[in-house]
Design an enzyme around this catalytic site. Structure first.
Site, PDB file in Angstrom:
ATOM      1  N   TYR A  16       0.826  -1.206   0.000  1.00 47.35           N
ATOM      2  CA  TYR A  16       0.000   0.000   0.000  1.00 47.35           C
ATOM      3  C   TYR A  16       0.864   1.260   0.000  1.00 47.35           C
ATOM      4  O   TYR A  16       1.726   1.439   0.857  1.00 47.35           O
ATOM      5  CB  TYR A  16      -0.931   0.032   1.213  1.00 47.35           C
ATOM      6  CG  TYR A  16      -1.984  -1.049   1.232  1.00 47.35           C
ATOM      7  CD1 TYR A  16      -2.375  -1.693   0.068  1.00 47.35           C
ATOM      8  CD2 TYR A  16      -2.589  -1.434   2.423  1.00 47.35           C
ATOM      9  CE1 TYR A  16      -3.334  -2.683   0.080  1.00 47.35           C
ATOM     10  CE2 TYR A  16      -3.560  -2.425   2.447  1.00 47.35           C
ATOM     11  CZ  TYR A  16      -3.923  -3.051   1.267  1.00 47.35           C
ATOM     12  OH  TYR A  16      -4.877  -4.036   1.291  1.00 47.35           O
TER      13      TYR A  16
ATOM     14  N   TRP B 261     -15.457 -10.430   3.035  1.00 48.69           N
ATOM     15  CA  TRP B 261     -15.088  -9.118   2.511  1.00 48.69           C
ATOM     16  C   TRP B 261     -15.973  -8.748   1.315  1.00 48.69           C
ATOM     17  O   TRP B 261     -16.660  -9.586   0.756  1.00 48.69           O
ATOM     18  CB  TRP B 261     -13.609  -9.082   2.099  1.00 48.69           C
ATOM     19  CG  TRP B 261     -13.148 -10.185   1.192  1.00 48.69           C
ATOM     20  CD1 TRP B 261     -12.739 -11.430   1.556  1.00 48.69           C
ATOM     21  CD2 TRP B 261     -13.041 -10.137  -0.237  1.00 48.69           C
ATOM     22  NE1 TRP B 261     -12.393 -12.160   0.452  1.00 48.69           N
ATOM     23  CE2 TRP B 261     -12.547 -11.396  -0.660  1.00 48.69           C
ATOM     24  CE3 TRP B 261     -13.289  -9.154  -1.198  1.00 48.69           C
ATOM     25  CZ2 TRP B 261     -12.322 -11.702  -1.993  1.00 48.69           C
ATOM     26  CZ3 TRP B 261     -13.062  -9.450  -2.529  1.00 48.69           C
ATOM     27  CH2 TRP B 261     -12.590 -10.710  -2.921  1.00 48.69           C
TER      28      TRP B 261
ATOM     29  N   PRO C 248     -18.801  -6.688   1.213  1.00 51.23           N
ATOM     30  CA  PRO C 248     -20.244  -6.801   1.427  1.00 51.23           C
ATOM     31  C   PRO C 248     -21.056  -5.861   0.544  1.00 51.23           C
ATOM     32  O   PRO C 248     -22.241  -6.097   0.333  1.00 51.23           O
ATOM     33  CB  PRO C 248     -20.404  -6.434   2.902  1.00 51.23           C
ATOM     34  CG  PRO C 248     -19.262  -5.519   3.173  1.00 51.23           C
ATOM     35  CD  PRO C 248     -18.123  -6.084   2.390  1.00 51.23           C
TER      36      PRO C 248
ATOM     37  N   ALA D 117     -20.176  -5.236  -2.627  1.00 52.76           N
ATOM     38  CA  ALA D 117     -19.863  -5.611  -4.012  1.00 52.76           C
ATOM     39  C   ALA D 117     -19.135  -4.491  -4.744  1.00 52.76           C
ATOM     40  O   ALA D 117     -19.566  -4.036  -5.808  1.00 52.76           O
ATOM     41  CB  ALA D 117     -21.142  -6.010  -4.755  1.00 52.76           C
TER      42      ALA D 117
ATOM     43  N   GLU E 127     -21.637   5.752   9.298  1.00 51.38           N
ATOM     44  CA  GLU E 127     -22.766   4.996   8.740  1.00 51.38           C
ATOM     45  C   GLU E 127     -22.566   3.503   8.939  1.00 51.38           C
ATOM     46  O   GLU E 127     -23.470   2.782   9.371  1.00 51.38           O
ATOM     47  CB  GLU E 127     -22.908   5.293   7.244  1.00 51.38           C
ATOM     48  CG  GLU E 127     -24.014   4.464   6.576  1.00 51.38           C
ATOM     49  CD  GLU E 127     -24.035   4.616   5.065  1.00 51.38           C
ATOM     50  OE1 GLU E 127     -24.795   3.871   4.426  1.00 51.38           O
ATOM     51  OE2 GLU E 127     -23.293   5.461   4.529  1.00 51.38           O
TER      52      GLU E 127
END
Length: 353
Positions: free
Chosen positions: A108, A232, A234, A236, A321
């Site tokens: 990363y 992982w 969720p 899409a 959220e």
């Protein structure tokens, strides 16, 4: 194919007793975790030292064991931002609301992510026993000597390597990611044959339109050998948020360089059918008084054996959220979603019947 390990050692009391978006934080037990990737990928480490970040996972706990191990975990949030100040803001909000797992990788930001994470944690002065650091190893550089795994990409070698790491006190559990059920069973058999340590979890893609592995294959492994699921994507790749309902926005991931595959997926015939179903799911979420993302996360967590969900956040609004997921789903809601999707997989037992 990937592998992972972890250890739990310290009691972590939640840092906030207030409800955040309908959820209350809890007391949890965590310590150290590690994940490694074999032939498609990289080696992921949940390590005790802290030098990692820029892209990281955040973990918000609701008291679930990882498979049948003693490790407790739940929801993980993955952040993909570029600026250190945004990284610090997100980490602070997450940590103060009970999130205590941060994940990164050596690839990363060409290594800068790990440095940024270490700098932020050092600046904050948080107790080292109150959070978990994770990273992934494989794509470390361009030269042959800068990438790869320390062992051959053979399951027996991986099981031996993970057992070595655990025996050295660097971790207490390990698991797999993106392995087939057959490969996981082979790893388990190798561990039993040579008196080694077997995996306790599998990390797999799971959302409304990707269900078979998590709902059919992994539950069988969970009951047979105690392997749990960390899932992982969720949303899409953002499809479920509805951002692609009217095409591909310029600022979206599908418009970025290197994501042509996602753009093609969105514009495909199958993608259009999925977007039509997503619109109906948004209406259902409105009726339930939550967002489409919150509904999708709760739907993933309802599945047997799923102990945690990996999410993606790039700003504080998304983080808040996602921390406000539904606490539970009723059988009626689950049935309604299954009818809307029309893709519920059948177990081997159901197929035989």
């Amino acid at each position: 194919m990937q592998v992972s390990f972890a250890c739990t050692e310290h009691n972590l009391k939640s840092r906030s007793e207030d409800r955040l978006c309908g959820l209350r934080t809890h007391t949890v037990r965590w310590g150290l975790v590690c994940v490694i990737n074999a032939h498609t990928s990289h080696l992921l480490f949940f390590i005790s030292e802290l030098h990692r970040l820029f892209f990281f996972f955040l973990s918000f706990f609701l008291h679930r064991n990882l498979g049948k191990s003693g490790l407790r975990d739940n929801i993980h949030l993955f952040s993909t931002f570029v600026f250190p100040q945004m990284a610090e803001n997100l980490m602070t909000i997450a940590y103060e609301n009970g999130v205590n797992l941060f994940d990164t990788a050596e690839v990363y930001a060409s290594g800068r992510a790990e440095i940024t994470l270490g700098n932020i944690i050092k600046k904050k002065g948080w107790r080292r026993s109150s959070f978990v650091i994770t990273t992934k190893i494989y794509w470390g550089g361009q030269a042959e000597t800068e990438r790869g795994l320390s062992r051959k990409h053979i399951i027996e070698e991986i099981v031996r390597a993970m057992t070595f790491v655990i025996n050295q006190g660097m971790a207490m559990y390990w698991g797999t990611s993106r392995w087939s059920a057959m490969e996981i069973m082979e790893a388990y058999s190798v561990a039993r044959q040579f008196n080694l340590i077997p995996p306790v979890c599998e990390q797999a893609e799971y959302h409304y339109f990707q269900r078979d592995k998590v709902e059919v294959q992994l539950p069988e492994l969970y009951h047979k050998i105690g392997v749990g699921a960390m899932t992982w994507s969720p949303l899409a790749c953002g499809l479920i948020t509805g951002k692609y309902s009217d095409g591909v926005p310029e600022c979206s991931r599908a418009a970025m360089k290197g994501y042509q595959w996602l753009k093609e997926r969105v514009n495909s015939e199958e993608g259009r059918r999925q977007l039509a179903k997503i619109k109906e799911l948004h209406l259902l979420a409105d009726r339930l008084g939550c967002t489409a993302a919150q509904l999708a996360i709760a739907w993933c967590l309802r599945s047997e054996g799923v102990s945690s969900v990996l999410l993606g956040v790039s700003n504080t609004d998304q983080l808040l959220e996602n921390l406000g997921i539904l606490t539970q789903m009723t059988p009626q809601t689950i049935t309604e979603i299954d009818a809307l999707l029309g893709n519920k997989p059948h177990s081997k037992k159901e197929l035989r019947a």
